[in-house]
Design a protein around this motif. Structure first.
Motif, short mmCIF file in Angstrom:
data_model
loop_
_atom_site.label_atom_id
_atom_site.label_comp_id
_atom_site.label_asym_id
_atom_site.label_seq_id
_atom_site.Cartn_x
_atom_site.Cartn_y
_atom_site.Cartn_z
N LYS A 67 0.86 -1.19 0.00
CA LYS A 67 0.00 0.00 0.00
C LYS A 67 0.89 1.24 0.00
O LYS A 67 2.01 1.22 0.51
CB LYS A 67 -0.90 0.03 1.24
CG LYS A 67 -1.91 -1.09 1.28
CD LYS A 67 -2.99 -0.85 0.27
CE LYS A 67 -4.08 -1.90 0.41
NZ LYS A 67 -5.08 -1.79 -0.64
N SER A 68 0.39 2.31 -0.57
CA SER A 68 1.15 3.56 -0.57
C SER A 68 1.25 4.09 0.86
O SER A 68 0.48 3.71 1.74
CB SER A 68 0.49 4.59 -1.48
OG SER A 68 -0.80 4.90 -1.01
N GLY A 69 2.20 4.97 1.07
CA GLY A 69 2.40 5.54 2.39
C GLY A 69 1.21 6.37 2.84
O GLY A 69 0.41 6.83 2.03
N LEU A 70 1.09 6.54 4.13
CA LEU A 70 -0.01 7.35 4.68
C LEU A 70 0.04 8.75 4.09
O LEU A 70 1.10 9.35 3.97
CB LEU A 70 0.08 7.42 6.20
CG LEU A 70 -0.25 6.12 6.93
CD1 LEU A 70 0.01 6.28 8.42
CD2 LEU A 70 -1.69 5.73 6.68
N GLY A 71 -1.13 9.24 3.72
CA GLY A 71 -1.21 10.57 3.15
C GLY A 71 -0.86 10.64 1.68
O GLY A 71 -0.82 11.71 1.09
N ARG A 72 -0.60 9.48 1.06
CA ARG A 72 -0.25 9.44 -0.35
C ARG A 72 -1.25 8.59 -1.10
O ARG A 72 -1.63 7.52 -0.65
CB ARG A 72 1.14 8.85 -0.55
CG ARG A 72 2.19 9.70 0.07
CD ARG A 72 3.54 9.28 -0.36
NE ARG A 72 4.48 10.26 0.15
CZ ARG A 72 5.74 10.04 0.30
NH1 ARG A 72 6.24 8.89 -0.05
NH2 ARG A 72 6.51 10.97 0.77
#
Length: 88
Positions: free
Chosen positions: A17-22
């Motif tokens: 999963k993409s990083g938090l906020g991305r």
């Protein structure tokens, strides 16, 4: 790292999963491309390397992180090389 990918490698691809906020790539969009590419690697599809390179991968919705973009992009690079090898 080898650029040889089999259809099974493509079908079994897993992305973080993409990083938090991305906002990463929309998983459905990525899976649709991978299904078409796996068919091509099986010898049943029509996709060429340029089709894979220019495939429009949608961004995940605002409330979903989606797949890590760098990871998917690196896999697409390998996929392009594998399909290009079939074309030559």
């Amino acid at each position: 790292m080898s650029n040889d990918l089999s259809a099974d490698d493509v079908r079994g691809a897993v992305f973080a999963k993409s990083g938090l906020g991305r906002r990463g790539y929309d998983p459905k969009s990525v899976q649709e491309l991978l299904q078409l590419a796996a068919r091509r690697l099986d010898g049943r599809g029509y996709l060429c390397a340029d089709d894979v390179r220019s495939a429009p991968l949608r961004r995940a919705s605002l409330f979903s992180r989606g797949y890590d973009r760098a990871e998917v992009d690196a896999f697409v690079d390998r996929l392009v090389a594998a399909i290009r090898a079939l074309e030559s």
